[in-house]
Scaffold this motif. Structure first.
Motif, PDB file in Angstrom:
ATOM      1  N   PRO A  83       0.847  -1.199   0.000  1.00 58.02           N
ATOM      2  CA  PRO A  83       0.000   0.000   0.000  1.00 58.02           C
ATOM      3  C   PRO A  83       0.884   1.252   0.000  1.00 58.02           C
ATOM      4  CG  PRO A  83      -0.646  -1.493   1.740  1.00 58.02           C
ATOM      5  CD  PRO A  83       0.624  -2.019   1.180  1.00 58.02           C
ATOM      6  N   GLN A  84       0.372   2.309  -0.636  1.00 56.34           N
ATOM      7  CA  GLN A  84       1.210   3.496  -0.779  1.00 56.34           C
ATOM      8  C   GLN A  84       1.336   4.308   0.499  1.00 56.34           C
ATOM      9  OE1 GLN A  84      -0.315   5.623  -4.119  1.00 56.34           O
ATOM     10  NE2 GLN A  84       0.146   3.944  -5.509  1.00 56.34           N
ATOM     11  N   ASN A  85       0.320   4.224   1.346  1.00 57.68           N
ATOM     12  CA  ASN A  85       0.305   5.048   2.546  1.00 57.68           C
ATOM     13  C   ASN A  85       0.099   4.138   3.744  1.00 57.68           C
ATOM     14  OD1 ASN A  85       0.123   7.340   0.718  1.00 57.68           O
ATOM     15  ND2 ASN A  85      -1.963   6.643   0.410  1.00 57.68           N
TER      16      ASN A  85
ATOM     17  N   GLN B 146      -5.328  13.422   6.637  1.00 55.63           N
ATOM     18  CA  GLN B 146      -5.830  12.220   5.977  1.00 55.63           C
ATOM     19  C   GLN B 146      -6.194  12.527   4.514  1.00 55.63           C
ATOM     20  OE1 GLN B 146      -6.405   8.998   8.027  1.00 55.63           O
ATOM     21  NE2 GLN B 146      -4.705  10.247   8.749  1.00 55.63           N
ATOM     22  N   LEU B 147      -5.757  11.637   3.625  1.00 55.91           N
ATOM     23  CA  LEU B 147      -5.986  11.872   2.199  1.00 55.91           C
ATOM     24  C   LEU B 147      -7.463  11.812   1.836  1.00 55.91           C
ATOM     25  CD1 LEU B 147      -3.119   9.727   0.642  1.00 55.91           C
ATOM     26  CD2 LEU B 147      -3.117  12.154   1.137  1.00 55.91           C
TER      27      LEU B 147
ATOM     28  N   ASN C  70      -6.476   5.334  -0.271  1.00 54.40           N
ATOM     29  CA  ASN C  70      -7.291   5.667  -1.438  1.00 54.40           C
ATOM     30  C   ASN C  70      -6.902   4.869  -2.673  1.00 54.40           C
ATOM     31  OD1 ASN C  70      -4.856   6.810  -1.883  1.00 54.40           O
ATOM     32  ND2 ASN C  70      -5.607   8.839  -2.405  1.00 54.40           N
TER      33      ASN C  70
ATOM     34  N   ASP D 162     -15.448   5.112  -6.018  1.00 53.68           N
ATOM     35  CA  ASP D 162     -15.298   4.905  -4.589  1.00 53.68           C
ATOM     36  C   ASP D 162     -16.419   4.018  -4.079  1.00 53.68           C
ATOM     37  OD1 ASP D 162     -13.104   6.733  -4.462  1.00 53.68           O
ATOM     38  OD2 ASP D 162     -14.564   8.346  -4.646  1.00 53.68           O
TER      39      ASP D 162
END
Lengths: 548, 307
Positions: free
Chosen positions: A49-51, A135-136, A59, A452
């Protein structure tokens, strides 16, 4: 002789060093054998995961995949139809489409044993919205009253409140949400993982929680090694209706999905949820029926930079429509994508279904290849602004260079001018997004959209509404905005969808972008597992997978 | 000798600053990593500004570089975007890549020098021709082709190995990737050794050694080989650094989570702390390997002295 002696020492040192490191490596041997097949564990492909893994900070699909396994929110989406159903919500009530009362089902627990209460939701949402937490996904709470106090829009501004005034805990299992405006379908988006509840441990020991996330979903995290993988087992205290049909899931990080593909073929991996482009030609034969290719909630489009005078002039509408008709979608999806893309006929996705707002004919002739009419329209519109159109996309993923070349070829052929369209490959996604957000695009550019939540408004509002969070082309049409607002306030779903579609029709008159194709989810699985399916987000439905 | 080493170590400082600065500038030019974190959604300005400020990204590039270097000297290499310390990433990645490099170097030395010696001694014979053709083939095929072929046949078709190396990355598992990684250098070493051996065979000192009646093994092992190895050792020295940095392709193919993987991820996500941190270490490895090579010359040829 002196030299010979020192050479011996060097050799000896090398031998000692090798022996030492070899011992270190040897110890781990047993471990690697143990994690093999069997034991009812599903082994699946993953990328890092990127974050950090927090519900309101994740996201992208890979982190979302884990959140989907370890969390259940108020709503969930049916893996087959994408329909929003109540998960932890016992009831959702509203009189005015603006204040909603959520009653929670009783008996739900986090995997650390603490109960899931109304407070778990309210605290989590306040955390996600607060500017200090960076938070993104804080955007997802922006419809709630009081959001602007905890998350001011201006740079450098401080929060005026710690919590949102629109959120109120009534009792242990009830809370109310007041929105800024009427929004009848708002509760349906609560299946999105940013709206997950969080246990107290998250706030008490944040770093510890990030190392080993704790949720209330069908699975729980046993171990998480960043960059390597994650092991999940069944959460025994899960109170949802359907329990997992396997004993757990092991996510393995792959650097290259070609390797993962080979691992599936050799039986060392069970589920691969993204078949690499290079293998699409032979995947059906290789997998012998264990290949999935089905629509996902992803649409690829081209956006026009309407902040550029040449592209936004009144006459340019015809050029934009003409370009759309000059693209041979059928041929490109067949030859370049081996039918893992479906030519687009609207701006949504087939996963919504006709009842959800997907339409096969809303775009009409503008999405059909018609060289003569395309050429005529472009000429009537005064030709391509500046004489040449530059098509941009990042090329670090997704075979974007290939289809861009094909699209440009298609346009050049129609216009009988080999310089009419040129491809501008951008090296990284970071650079690409940087140029887009700074409004630096000189010509049309790719704009992919992954939903989403499976609702039509998610395909329209963020991308085309004035000031929308993904309105990269700076499109603005008052009529369109008005219809969207009207649709949001409409209590009757069927009527609301009709209104959304009316708004969508305006898009085809204005052509702020070109709908190219819907992206399919593709997956392959080994002969050791059964009942593998992808949901509307093209994520495997892990809890239904059975291990032979 | 001691003064020579100190001088060499001091020379490393400008090289170190130069390389890190260039890398820093290059990553900086790759675009705004924070914009990409938000995916297809336009970043919300308030959050964007906070994240930027936290990572010093709102400052001019030179200032960022100075801040970064200051942190490095206090042992803080910064954070990757997933919240992990870069030092932690290094701790996981470098041992794996070093093991892979060690396997590759061992293969290069043993096979490369062995084959080179044999074909050099039998110049023009069948063994020599086969070696020449074989090395030419290896040199002309790109590494990723060899890698994928090896993976497909050995793992999928014949089921001798697993297609991917496990997270432990044991020596046993690294043999095949090691071969793939070593392939190109192996071919060069073979050819270098062969040429050097063939040339020295005609040297006066060798004739003298033979004429003295020394046993053949001693003539070849000590007199011939030792003198022929100087160019080869130079090559191997520079190769250590090249292998560690150049393992990106091999590591990707065999799913080895080493330096190449972290660098790749860092570049892709525009994460300067990861990229610069790893490259810094690689530069140091490269410089030290070269120093070691220079010192080894003295061992191989006593005429070369560093006073």
């Amino acid at each position: 002789m002196r030299g010979a002696k020192s050479a011996k020492w060097v050799a000896l040192a090398a031998v000692v060093a090798m022996a030492a490191t070899a011992c270190g490596g040897g110890d781990d041997d047993k471990d690697s054998k143990g994690e093999g097949s069997g034991g009812g564990i599903v082994r699946a492909s993953w990328t890092d995961p990127q974050n950090p893994l927090e519900p309101s900070n994740t996201n992208e699909v890979q982190g979302g995949k884990v959140l989907d396994m370890i969390f259940r929110g108020l709503m969930e989406y049916d893996p087959k139809t994408g329909e929003a159903k109540q998960a932890m919500a016992e009831s959702i009530e509203t009189k005015d489409q603006q204040t909603f009362t959520f009653k929670l089902k009783k008996g739900w627990k986090f995997s650390d044993g603490t109960p899931v209460t109304a407070k778990s939701y309210v605290d989590a949402w306040n955390y996600g919205a607060h500017i200090d937490n960076k938070q993104l996904n804080s955007y997802f709470f922006s419809d709630i009253e009081g959001y602007d106090d905890v998350h001011p829009a201006e740079e450098g501004a401080k929060a005026k409140a710690e919590t949102m005034s629109g959120l109120k805990v009534v009792d242990e299992h009830t809370f109310t949400v007041k929105l800024k405006e009427k929004f009848s379908t708002w509760p349906q988006r609560l299946g999105y993982k940013a709206y997950s509840p969080l246990p107290e441990a998250f706030f008490k020991d944040h770093d510890g929680w990030l190392k080993k996330p704790v949720g209330n979903g069908p699975y729980k995290v046993d171990s998480y090694k960043k960059g390597t993988g994650m092991k999940l087992s069944v959460n025994e205290s899960y109170a949802g209706a359907e329990k997992p049909k396997n004993k757990g899931v092991e996510l393995k990080v792959y650097t290259d999905f070609n390797t993962a593909y080979n691992e599936v073929m050799s039986g060392d991996l069970d589920v691969l949820d993204d078949v690499p482009a290079g293998q699409l030609a032979n995947v059906e034969q290789d997998m012998q029926g264990r290949y999935i290719n089905q629509p996902a909630g992803i649409i690829q489009a081209i956006t026009f930079p309407l902040y550029d005078k040449g592209w936004s002039s009144k006459k340019a509408v015809k050029v934009r429509q003409g370009i759309s008709m000059a693209i041979n979608r059928e041929e490109i999806t067949k030859t370049i994508f081996q039918n893992t893309r479906t030519p687009a006929t609207d701006f949504t996705s087939p996963v919504l279904g006709a009842a959800g707002g997907y339409s096969k004919d809303i775009c009409g002739e503008f999405c059909t290849y018609n060289p003569e009419k395309a050429k005529k329209l472009i000429q009537e519109g005064g030709g391509i602004p500046g004489g040449q159109m530059v098509l941009s996309s990042n090329i670090d993923t997704g075979s974007h260079k290939d289809w861009m070349d094909a699209v440009c070829n298609s346009i050049n052929k129609v216009l009988d001018d080999k310089d009419a369209c040129r491809v501008n490959p951008v090296g990284t996604f970071a650079d690409f997004r940087d140029q887009i957000t700074k409004d630096q695009m000189k010509g049309p550019f790719r704009s992919g959209w992954q939903m989403d939540y499976p609702l039509i408004d998610n395909f329209l509002t963020p991308i085309y509404k004035t000031g929308g969070s993904s309105n990269d082309g700076s499109y603005s049409n008052k009529e369109f905005d008005k219809l969207i607002d009207k649709a949001n306030a409409e209590a009757d779903t069927t009527k609301a969808i009709k209104l959304y579609q009316d708004a969508e029709k305006i898009l085809f008159q204005d052509m702020p972008g070109i709908a190219l194709w819907y992206q399919n989810g593709s997956g392959a699985y080994s002969d050791k597992v059964d009942n593998v399916a992808l949901d509307a987000f093209s994520v495997p439905v892990f809890k239904d997978i059975t291990v032979k | 000798m001691g003064r020579y080493v100190i001088r060499r170590l001091l020379q490393m400082i400008p090289v170190f600053i130069g390389t890190t600065f260039i890398i820093f500038a290059m990553v900086y030019a790759l675009g705004d990593p924070i914009a990409a974190m938000f995916g297809d959604r336009a970043p919300d300005p308030a959050t964007l500004a906070r994240i930027r400020a936290e990572l010093n990204l709102d400052k001019p590039m030179v200032e960022q570089y100075v801040l970064y270097m200051g942190n490095i000297f206090s042992g803080d290499f910064g954070q990757a975007f997933n919240g992990q310390q870069v030092t932690e990433l290094m701790g996981e990645a470098f041992p794996v890549t070093m093991r892979l490099t060690l396997v590759a170097i061992t293969i290069e030395i043993v096979l490369g020098i062995g084959l080179g010696l044999v074909s050099g001694l039998r110049r023009g014979k069948l063994v020599d021709t086969i070696t020449l053709i074989g090395t030419l083939v290896v040199i002309s095929i790109p590494v990723f082709v060899i890698g994928y072929l090896a993976q497909y046949f050995l793992a999928v078709e014949w089921d001798i190995i697993d297609p991917a190396v496990s997270s432990d990355a044991t020596f046993e598992e690294l043999i095949v990737p090691g071969f793939v990684l070593a392939g190109l250098s192996l071919a060069y070493i073979t050819r270098l050794t062969r040429a050097s051996v063939a040339e020295n065979l005609r040297a006066d000192y060798l004739r003298t050694a033979k004429a003295k009646g020394l046993p053949r093994s001693r003539v070849i092992g000590v007199h011939l080989l030792r003198n022929s190895l100087i160019p080869v050792v130079t090559f191997i020295g520079t190769d250590v650094g090249a292998l560690m940095g150049g393992a990106i392709v091999t590591e990707r193919i065999f799913n080895i989570h080493g330096v190449g993987y972290q660098l790749w991820n860092g570049v892709l996500r525009g994460n300067s702390p990861t990229v610069v941190g790893f490259v810094t270490i690689l530069v140091l490895v490269f410089l030290l390997a070269n120093l070691l090579v220079d010192l080894l010359y003295a061992v191989l040829d006593p005429r070369i002295r560093y006073a």
